[in-house]
Design an enzyme around this catalytic site. Structure first.
Site, short mmCIF file in Angstrom:
data_model
loop_
_atom_site.label_atom_id
_atom_site.label_comp_id
_atom_site.label_asym_id
_atom_site.label_seq_id
_atom_site.Cartn_x
_atom_site.Cartn_y
_atom_site.Cartn_z
N ASP A 204 3.09 -2.81 6.06
CA ASP A 204 3.52 -1.55 5.96
C ASP A 204 3.19 -0.82 4.63
OD1 ASP A 204 5.36 -2.46 4.13
OD2 ASP A 204 7.31 -1.69 5.05
N ASP A 206 5.24 1.14 1.33
CA ASP A 206 6.47 1.64 0.91
C ASP A 206 6.11 2.62 -0.12
OD1 ASP A 206 8.01 -0.64 2.16
OD2 ASP A 206 6.34 -1.62 1.19
N ASP A 290 7.41 3.01 5.01
CA ASP A 290 8.81 3.39 4.46
C ASP A 290 8.99 4.26 3.24
OD1 ASP A 290 9.79 1.52 6.16
OD2 ASP A 290 9.81 -0.29 4.92
N1 CTP Z 1 13.60 -3.71 0.50
C1 CTP Z 1 15.06 -3.26 0.63
N2 CTP Z 1 15.68 -3.29 1.61
C2 CTP Z 1 15.30 -3.08 2.80
C3 CTP Z 1 13.65 -3.49 3.15
C4 CTP Z 1 13.04 -3.79 2.00
O1 CTP Z 1 15.36 -3.46 -0.53
N3 CTP Z 1 15.85 -2.87 3.63
C5 CTP Z 1 12.74 -3.95 -0.43
C6 CTP Z 1 12.25 -5.56 -0.30
O2 CTP Z 1 13.35 -6.27 -1.04
C7 CTP Z 1 10.98 -5.73 -0.93
C8 CTP Z 1 10.57 -4.13 -0.86
O3 CTP Z 1 11.63 -3.51 -0.34
O4 CTP Z 1 11.18 -5.85 -2.32
C9 CTP Z 1 9.23 -4.12 0.19
O5 CTP Z 1 9.60 -4.74 1.45
P1 CTP Z 1 8.65 -5.14 2.54
O6 CTP Z 1 7.91 -3.86 2.72
O7 CTP Z 1 9.41 -5.69 3.69
O8 CTP Z 1 7.74 -6.14 2.03
P2 CTP Z 1 6.33 -6.25 1.03
O9 CTP Z 1 6.51 -7.06 -0.31
O10 CTP Z 1 6.03 -4.66 0.90
O11 CTP Z 1 5.38 -7.08 1.92
P3 CTP Z 1 4.23 -6.35 2.96
O12 CTP Z 1 3.15 -6.20 2.07
O13 CTP Z 1 4.37 -7.41 4.07
O14 CTP Z 1 4.86 -5.00 3.50
MN MN Z 2 5.89 -3.26 2.36
MN MN Z 3 8.71 -1.84 3.80
#
Ligand code: CTP
Ligand code: MN
Ligand code: MN
Ligand code: MN
Length: 366
Positions: A204, A206, A290
């Site tokens: 995703d 963020d 997000d």
């Molecule tokens: N996070 C959070 N609360 C959530 C979801 C996520 O605090 N409900 C934080 C996670 O701890 C992470 C960050 O948001 O540090 C990003 O989460 P995520 O998008 O799931 O992971 P990524 O590290 O960005 O990996 P990816 O590339 O797969 O998206």
């Molecule tokens: Mn992410």
């Molecule tokens: Mn995320």
């Protein structure tokens, strides 16, 4: 050859937040195997086992070279009996039976397929599997009523399971910046998550949004989302409002690791250039995005908390609690000895309060 040359002993500190973990991984075969066992444990409601495998994998990710023999691992932290057995099997036989049988198991494959649907967690997937549902086709035919998130997840399944590229993340950043500038000039957008850590792909994209004047971030999310919706950029959105101020447990100790910022989980519709030679007629793809809004006073904590990796965050909180008697969240840092909060306007200051050397985002890939 000079076998003894490679019998180097490695040494790494115990907590992932004390280490520098870049994306360069010299032990990908081993860490992929341990990550698969971690994933299987997490999907099977065995969080403790999952964390143990994640910690073991993270230690191997931090090594400066490939592991060639078990003796090199002597004295390393976080390598339990189970993880060491898996590593030994792979070093000696090229593969671990446990890992391969998990990978091939119908139960694990079904859990992966079903939790691959946005809005479906392990509990729901497990319930469906018990009813004999192992595939998307079986789910569609089951007649189960899906909630709005799950319907969108099923509809955009292929797109949402295709990695998001850096170029796509940049294109989405432009759109989010346009939205924020349009509704709140002066507000600021920061790319967080894996892309801030330098990853080339992600599941995703963020974003953290704030305003340099405290309080001016209020109401921002709904305006941004309305703008995006009116311009046709959203296939799905669900906003959860800020619950931080209503918290009775104290800011740094929310009931779960979830933070309480106003956030919006969305599915973006991103225009795509058609791939050369492709027969496809669809000119867009779906991307999970997000959005999180933070007041400027909490921005440094939110930035640190949303940059990840998930294990790095978990280790920061463990370090804070176990080594410093502090509670760290994405909102604040509370010092239990001094009975007060530590202020911070940058990530660097938070690391300093925690008595840790600063680790830049690109080295938080634990
Ligand atoms: N996070 C959070 N609360 C959530 C979801 C996520 O605090 N409900 C934080 C996670 O701890 C992470 C960050 O948001 O540090 C990003 O989460 P995520 O998008 O799931 O992971 P990524 O590290 O960005 O990996 P990816 O590339 O797969 O998206
Ligand atoms: Mn992410
Ligand atoms: Mn995320
Ligand atoms: Mn301090």
């Amino acid at each position: 050859l000079f076998q003894w040359d490679y019998e180097l002993m490695f040494s790494v500190p115990s907590y992932a937040c004390q280490r520098r973990t870049t994306l360069e991984n010299h032990n990908a075969v081993l860490t992929d195997a341990l990550s698969l066992l971690a994933e299987n444990a997490e999907l099977s409601d065995q969080e403790g086992r999952g964390v143990a495998f994640r910690r073991a994998a993270a230690v191997l990710k931090a090594l400066p070279g490939p592991v060639t023999g078990l003796t090199q691992l002597r004295g390393l932290p976080c390598l339990g009996e189970h993880s060491l057995r898996v590593i030994k099997d792979i070093l000696e036989n090229g593969a671990s039976d446990e890992v391969e049988s998990t990978r091939q198991s119908e139960h694990f494959k079904a859990l992966k397929v079903l939790t691959g649907i946005f809005g479906v967690g392990p509990k729901t997937a497990e319930r469906w599997i018990r009813e004999g549902i192992h595939s998307l086709i079986q789910l569609r035919e089951s007649g189960h009523t899906l909630n709005r998130a799950q319907q969108a997840g099923l509809l955009h399944y292929d797109d949402l399971n295709r990695p998001v590229t850096r170029a796509e993340a940049d294109a989405i950043t432009e759109v989010v910046v346009r939205a924020v500038v349009a509704v709140a000039p002066g507000a600021e957008v920061t790319l967080t998550g894996g892309f801030r850590r330098g990853k080339l792909t992600g599941h995703d994209v963020d974003f953290l949004i704030t305003h340099p004047e405290e309080g001016r971030e209020e109401g921002l999310m709904s305006k941004v989302v309305s703008w995006l919706r009116s311009q046709g950029f959203l296939l799905y959105e669900k906003t959860t409002r800020n619950s931080y101020l209503e918290s009775t447990e104290g800011p740094a100790r929310p009931a779960s690791n979830m933070d309480r910022f106003e956030r919006c989980l969305t599915i973006f519709k991103l225009d795509e250039d058609q791939r050369p030679g492709s027969e496809e007629t669809k000119l867009w793809r779906a991307v999970r995005v997000d959005l999180v809004v933070s007041p400027i006073s909490q921005f440094a904590f939110a930035l640190l908390g949303w940059t990840g990796s998930k294990l790095f965050e978990r280790e920061l909180r463990r370090w804070a609690g176990h080594e410093k008697a502090m509670s760290l969240s994405s909102h604040a840092l509370y010092d239990n000895n001094q009975s007060r909060y530590h202020r911070a306007t940058s990530e660097e200051e938070i690391f300093a309060h925690l008595g840790l050397e600063f680790v830049p985002p690109s080295e938080r890939n634990a």
